[in-house]
Enzyme design. Structure first.
Site, PDB file in Angstrom:
ATOM      1  N   ASN A 129      20.459  26.927 -24.593  1.00 21.31           N
ATOM      2  CA  ASN A 129      21.085  27.781 -23.653  1.00 21.31           C
ATOM      3  C   ASN A 129      22.633  27.505 -23.324  1.00 21.31           C
ATOM      4  O   ASN A 129      23.123  28.159 -22.573  1.00 21.31           O
ATOM      5  CB  ASN A 129      20.169  28.009 -22.121  1.00 21.31           C
ATOM      6  CG  ASN A 129      20.066  26.533 -21.616  1.00 21.31           C
ATOM      7  OD1 ASN A 129      20.962  25.692 -22.029  1.00 21.31           O
ATOM      8  ND2 ASN A 129      19.375  26.418 -20.697  1.00 21.31           N
ATOM      9  N   ASP A 190      31.254  20.970 -12.728  1.00 23.53           N
ATOM     10  CA  ASP A 190      30.936  22.088 -12.218  1.00 23.53           C
ATOM     11  C   ASP A 190      30.444  21.751 -10.846  1.00 23.53           C
ATOM     12  O   ASP A 190      29.542  22.995 -10.308  1.00 23.53           O
ATOM     13  CB  ASP A 190      29.834  22.957 -13.083  1.00 23.53           C
ATOM     14  CG  ASP A 190      28.648  22.536 -13.472  1.00 23.53           C
ATOM     15  OD1 ASP A 190      28.604  21.048 -12.877  1.00 23.53           O
ATOM     16  OD2 ASP A 190      27.688  22.967 -13.840  1.00 23.53           O
ATOM     17  N   ASN A 191      30.610  21.039  -9.891  1.00 23.23           N
ATOM     18  CA  ASN A 191      29.935  20.381  -8.884  1.00 23.23           C
ATOM     19  C   ASN A 191      30.937  19.873  -7.953  1.00 23.23           C
ATOM     20  O   ASN A 191      31.608  19.195  -8.241  1.00 23.23           O
ATOM     21  CB  ASN A 191      28.798  19.574  -8.998  1.00 23.23           C
ATOM     22  CG  ASN A 191      29.046  18.295  -9.542  1.00 23.23           C
ATOM     23  OD1 ASN A 191      29.467  17.607  -9.027  1.00 23.23           O
ATOM     24  ND2 ASN A 191      28.979  18.149 -11.003  1.00 23.23           N
ATOM     25  N   CYS A 231      46.546  17.091  -3.583  1.00 22.73           N
ATOM     26  CA  CYS A 231      45.140  16.927  -4.316  1.00 22.73           C
ATOM     27  C   CYS A 231      44.183  18.079  -3.883  1.00 22.73           C
ATOM     28  O   CYS A 231      44.588  18.793  -2.674  1.00 22.73           O
ATOM     29  CB  CYS A 231      44.860  15.611  -3.672  1.00 22.73           C
ATOM     30  SG  CYS A 231      44.294  15.072  -2.107  1.00 22.73           S
ATOM     31  N   CYS A 248      26.497  27.123 -12.974  1.00 22.52           N
ATOM     32  CA  CYS A 248      26.303  28.195 -13.959  1.00 22.52           C
ATOM     33  C   CYS A 248      25.080  28.135 -14.248  1.00 22.52           C
ATOM     34  O   CYS A 248      24.500  29.405 -14.565  1.00 22.52           O
ATOM     35  CB  CYS A 248      27.189  27.851 -15.131  1.00 22.52           C
ATOM     36  SG  CYS A 248      28.978  27.859 -15.061  1.00 22.52           S
ATOM     37  N   CYS A 422       9.491  29.862  -7.756  1.00 24.33           N
ATOM     38  CA  CYS A 422      10.618  30.147  -8.206  1.00 24.33           C
ATOM     39  C   CYS A 422      11.190  29.851  -9.518  1.00 24.33           C
ATOM     40  O   CYS A 422      10.033  29.348 -10.219  1.00 24.33           O
ATOM     41  CB  CYS A 422      11.793  29.597  -7.166  1.00 24.33           C
ATOM     42  SG  CYS A 422      11.923  27.795  -7.185  1.00 24.33           S
TER      43      CYS A 422
END
EC number: 2.7.7.80
Length: 464
Positions: A129, A190-191, A231, A248, A422
């Protein structure tokens, strides 16, 4: 029949003779070509020995080799870039943190354009993926470390640069040592905890930070800690609520969006390394894929009150090493299962399978967003997204009454049971917490969600 046989034999014999002659001719050609090369080499050697220096590679003040001039010729032809820009680029070193959707295009272009030393750090492995957006990887590397895959791709594009591999997660324990070896840092994570950690580390080391983000159909880009600019903490002294922070893998992203932002990260890095152009310091680029619109907005400058880069900051390397970024942001560095419920409030996917086989009365509540539910779902499940659960409890009550032939009680709802599922088993736990607080005492979470169902019960069940 005999004549045909004779004709065939003659043809075969003639064919073999021609093949033999062909082999002899090819061998002769190779021999003559080798002699010609040897002759040319001897003639060149003799000419140089006799002082004919015009036949040797000229000594160039800028230090670029003939191969480098040819490889980077299209960049050298740019008046604003030219020899100086390329020379600076070849002397530079860049660390890209994350070899995913943002890091993939950034790494490819940085390798191709001639960054002298390129570091790649990522702890993850390549998955199927990833393919739609992480274009540096191929199916052949599925299951292998992303760093190994990305490094191989970079070397295949440009074998002349140095590529460093860090198959590990970036943490406060190793960040200072790793980042200190590079001139420019590219944040392709991404965090929130990673963003704060990387920015703080860059401030301590005095490194410019090229920061990009992409989610859904939108992306953004800026340069932190450059020429007195802010910053990350200057802009965001307080972490955003966890409900506003998504990866994502949870919210989705159109593959080309991180591609666009990753390419622009490479561009900003090249500008910083080559000393060409005006980097995006104190400005932020915003990209909207649906409208194909880019705009640049002014952002606040460096804050004198910033706890990390401010005038009176006491933040130091030891503070950094001791700082708990996951606790500060209330967000995990790495996506993983939560553990919010006691064991008696949870069942495994295999246990739920037994409930189905026994045909026990129950309601299966799927709390994923409706567009997730449309991708795939378990049969006879009721979809009420977690965000709407409070306002749609009456639907669950009605379903319980129907399953229990009108005997279910909204106060206790002890029979039939409610099982909540879920995607991965995190939102279902939050839903069970709320349901139990609301009087649905039989509500239980299915551990690991639909991914566990696919892994442990039905391998043909699609995952995403």
């Amino acid at each position: 029949m005999m004549s045909n046989g004779g004709d065939s034999s003659e043809i075969v014999r003639e064919l073999e003779e021609l093949k033999l002659k062909k082999a002899e001719i090819e061998h002769r050609i190779s021999t003559l070509e080798a002699k010609l090369q040897d002759t040319a080499a001897v003639e060149l050697y003799d000419a140089v020995s006799n002082g004919d220096s015009y036949l040797t590679a000229p000594e160039l003040e800028h230090g670029l080799s003939p191969d480098q001039i040819y490889r980077y010729s299209r960049q050298l032809l740019l008046p604003s870039f030219a020899v100086e820009g390329q020379s600076n680029l070849l002397k530079s070193s860049v660390l890209v943190i994350g070899a995913g959707g943002l890091g993939s295009p950034a790494l490819l272009y940085l390798a191709a354009c001639g960054v002298g030393q390129l570091g790649i750090i990522d702890h993850d492995v390549v998955e199927l993926n990833n393919m739609h957006r992480q274009i540096i990887h191929t199916e052949a590397f599925i299951g292998h470390p992303k760093v190994k895959s990305a490094a191989a791709a970079c070397r295949s594009i440009n074998s002349t640069i140095k590529v460093d591999e860090y198959v590990e997660a970036l943490r406060t324990s190793n960040a200072l040592e790793i980042l200190s070896q590079y001139d420019i840092i590219v944040d392709a994570t991404d965090n929130p905890p990673s963003r704060y950690m990387i920015s703080d580390c860059c401030v301590l080391l005095g490194k410019p930070l090229v920061s990009g983000a992409a989610l859904g159909m939108e992306g953004q880009l800026t340069v932190y800690n450059h020429n007195g600019g802010p910053c990350y903490r200057c802009l965001f002294p307080t972490p955003p609520p966890t409900s506003a922070c998504q990866r994502c893998s949870d919210s989705g992203v159109l593959g080309v969006v991180p591609g666009v932002i990753g390419c622009l990260q490479a561009l900003e890095t090249i500008k910083l390394a080559s000393l060409v152009g005006e980097p995006l310091s104190e400005r932020m680029l915003l990209f909207d894929a649906l409208s194909a619109r880019m705009r640049i907005v002014k952002i606040r400058g460096r804050s004198s009150q910033c706890t990390v880069c401010g005038d009176n900051s006491s933040f130091n390397k030891q503070t950094f090493k001791d700082f708990d970024y996951e606790d500060f942001t209330q967000f995990p560095l790495f996506a993983g299962p939560l553990n919010l419920l006691p064991a008696e409030s949870r069942i495994s996917s295999k246990e739920f399978k037994e409930i189905l086989q026994k045909k026990e009365q129950h309601v299966l509540l799927d709390v994923r967003p409706s567009h997730h539910y449309k991708i795939v779902s378990l049969p006879d499940s009721l979809n009420i997204p977690l965000a709407n659960l409070e306002t749609r409890l009456n639907e669950l009550t009605s379903a319980l009454k129907e399953k229990g032939n009108g005997h279910a009680n909204t106060e206790s709802c002890t029979n039939p049971s409610v099982f909540v599922v879920c995607r991965r088993g995190n939102d279902s736990q939050r839903a069970v917490q709320y349901l139990r607080e609301s009087g649905f005492d039989s509500a239980k979470d299915i551990i690991g969600g639909l991914e566990a169902w696919a892994a442990n019960v039905n391998p043909n069940f699609p995952t995403y």
